[in-house]
Enzyme design. Structure first.
Site, PDB file in Angstrom:
ATOM      1  N   ASP A 386       0.813  -1.232   0.000  1.00 38.35           N
ATOM      2  CA  ASP A 386       0.000   0.000   0.000  1.00 38.35           C
ATOM      3  C   ASP A 386       0.837   1.269   0.000  1.00 38.35           C
ATOM      4  O   ASP A 386       0.479   2.252  -0.656  1.00 38.35           O
ATOM      5  CB  ASP A 386      -0.897   0.042   1.243  1.00 38.35           C
ATOM      6  CG  ASP A 386      -1.907  -1.076   1.254  1.00 38.35           C
ATOM      7  OD1 ASP A 386      -2.146  -1.657   0.178  1.00 38.35           O
ATOM      8  OD2 ASP A 386      -2.441  -1.376   2.331  1.00 38.35           O
ATOM      9  N   VAL A 387       1.946   1.248   0.742  1.00 33.76           N
ATOM     10  CA  VAL A 387       2.723   2.482   0.886  1.00 33.76           C
ATOM     11  C   VAL A 387       3.462   2.863  -0.394  1.00 33.76           C
ATOM     12  O   VAL A 387       4.134   3.890  -0.449  1.00 33.76           O
ATOM     13  CB  VAL A 387       3.711   2.402   2.076  1.00 33.76           C
ATOM     14  CG1 VAL A 387       2.976   2.206   3.387  1.00 33.76           C
ATOM     15  CG2 VAL A 387       4.755   1.312   1.875  1.00 33.76           C
TER      16      VAL A 387
END
Ligand code: NAP
Length: 462
Positions: A386-387
């Site tokens: 996600d990051v």
């Protein structure tokens, strides 16, 4: 003796403040932990001295039992289990505060001592927050340990039911403040607080628990602060306020880094989005072997390693250290990009990389490193998802839209180590994996990095 106790309290409070300050940086974190421990020891000594406690043997016994349980836990518990261990600590701290409040309430009533409104306000707040934090933290621990279902448990009018229950508990608390001798109300008030703690947590998905734990940390601190007012103990007020505010600040930082609001975390049932948002459509991507990955790294002049939750799961930090050493020996400039919410708790990546003795000056915060991706030859993503998702910048329908990300997609070549095309915490596909410049390296992070390291020495001096 009371004066001496107060002087000890001042030193103890100063150590707590310094501890928080030192824990801000990996370079001083150990000193911070030591300062906190010394502060706590002094707090106990100061209390014995200030209150002329003769039955200090009980305190010593509690201290020794607590130490005997706590120290082995610190060594046995794997890093990935730290969030649930923290939840357990909060549950114990909050229960202690609530029980002290309960004991004080009944003691004063039995001795017909006057419980003034300010003291009763403190006692009510202490027990309300203490009891709800106790059950809330146990629920959070159960979810993180997967003893309880991780998914949010929701039903119709849930928020209204919760609000009503809280309002009734608060109403009873007000009644107790006005008429402290109504002791029959107390068990109902305490029971409702305990139930509210459970109901508050069940609609929250397991993956949001780290943020909730930071919030519960804050409640436990406020409960201890209220206890300080109830017992007229200055150190408890200071320590509780520090705990309460640092927990709150931490949860605000986490919410900001995820571009989420408190309301969304507490009432958004985020885990449900995970299943609905997961995409099933087939898209093309390229994969590569450890040997190919080693060749790409060998040809690079600069590499930015982006660690994420998968690094913690695989416990790949020591293998990453080997890779780092190997590349640095070859003259490759290696940096680590740390996203504030990579992993599952604040500082997760810093702690893991520190465990492998990666030099602190190689760890770069998101805002400082983002400008460097465009000039970097290879971005090596290890167990992060996600990051690094560029959709957070552009896709308004994405649940992580607006979350600041590491600009990995701007590097010349991107390599991603993960076991499959499965999504991460937010349950969404990552556009990064389908870029022409991206190579997917499928496998467990520790095993794959180990394979790359094996391939690299063969090329030394060739
Ligand atoms: P992530 O989005 O959850 O992705 C982790 C990836 O690691 C997964 O896609 C998984 O893919 C891979 N993985 C798991 N085990 C692995 C293994 N053994 N070897 C290799 N790869 C493995 O993690 P992230 O990028 O670190 O992002 C963190 C997320 O957690 C963010 O969405 C953040 O908002 C959220 N969060 C963080 C905090 C915090 O304080 N840090 C708190 C609450 C929420 P495979 O299954 O395919 O291997």
């Amino acid at each position: 003796m009371a004066h001496l106790g107060n002087y000890i309290y001042v030193v103890s409070a100063a150590l707590f403040i310094l501890s928080l300050k030192w824990m801000n940086s990996p370079a001083t974190a150990r000193r911070g932990v030591f300062a906190g421990e010394t502060g706590m020891l002094l707090a106990i000594v100061g209390t014995v001295v200030a209150h002329d406690i003769f039955n200090w043997q009980w305190i010593l016994a509690a201290f020794l039992i607590g130490t005997a349980i706590g120290v082995p836990i610190a060594y046995i518990m794997p890093m990935t289990a730290v969030p649930q261990r923290t939840a357990m600590s909060h549950a114990c701290g909050a229960l202690a505060a609530a029980l002290v409040g309960t004991a004080e309430f009944y003691r004063a009533n039995q001795l017909h001592e006057t419980l003034s409104p300010p003291v009763m306000v403190a006692l009510v707040l202490e027990t309300l927050l203490g009891f709800l934090t106790f059950t809330g933290s146990l629920m959070a621990m159960g979810k993180l340990q997967e003893i309880l279902p991780q998914r949010p448990i929701t039903y119709r009018n849930q928020n209204a039911v919760n609000f009503l229950l809280f309002a009734v508990a608060l109403g009873l608390g007000v009644r107790l403040i006005l008429v402290p001798s109504d002791t029959w109300i107390f068990p109902i008030f305490a029971g409702l607080s305990l139930i509210f703690g459970v109901l508050l947590i069940i609609p929250i998905g397991g993956a949001d628990m780290p943020t909730v734990i930071a919030l519960l940390n804050s409640y436990a601190g406020l409960s201890a602060c209220a206890m300080g007012f109830a017992l007229n103990n200055n150190l408890l007020i200071v320590a509780g306020a520090l705990d309460g505010s640092s927990g709150l600040i931490l949860s605000i930082i986490m919410c900001k880094a995820m571009n989420r609001s408190f309301t969304n975390v507490l009432f958004g049932a985020f885990g449900q989005i995970q299943t609905s948002a997961a995409q099933t459509q087939q898209r093309n991507y390229r994969s590569a072997s450890p040997e190919e990955a080693a060749s790409v790294l060998e040809a690079a002049a600069s590499v930015i390693i982006v660690p994420g939750y998968g690094l913690a799961v695989a416990q790949a930090q020591h293998k990453i250290r080997e890779l780092y050493d190997n590349l640095m020996r070859r003259g490759v400039d290696v940096k680590f990009a740390i996203h504030p919410v990579a992993g599952r708790m604040p500082g997760h990546m810093n702690v893991l990389l520190a465990e492998a003795d990666i030099p602190y000056d190689r760890l770069w915060e998101m805002d400082d490193i983002n400008g460097e991706f465009a000039q970097c030859d290879v971005a090596l993503v290890i167990g992060a998802n996600d990051v690094t998702n560029p959709g957070a910048r552009t896709d308004k329908s994405s649940p992580i839209f607006g979350m600041p990300i590491l600009d990995v997609d701007k590097a010349r070549t991107v390599m991603v180590i993960k076991r499959s095309m499965n999504p991460g915490f937010a349950g969404i596909d990552n556009d990064l994996y389908y870029l022409d410049k991206t190579l997917m390296l499928f496998g467990d992070a520790k095993a794959f990095v180990s394979e790359i390291v094996k391939e690299l020495p063969a090329k030394v001096g060739v």
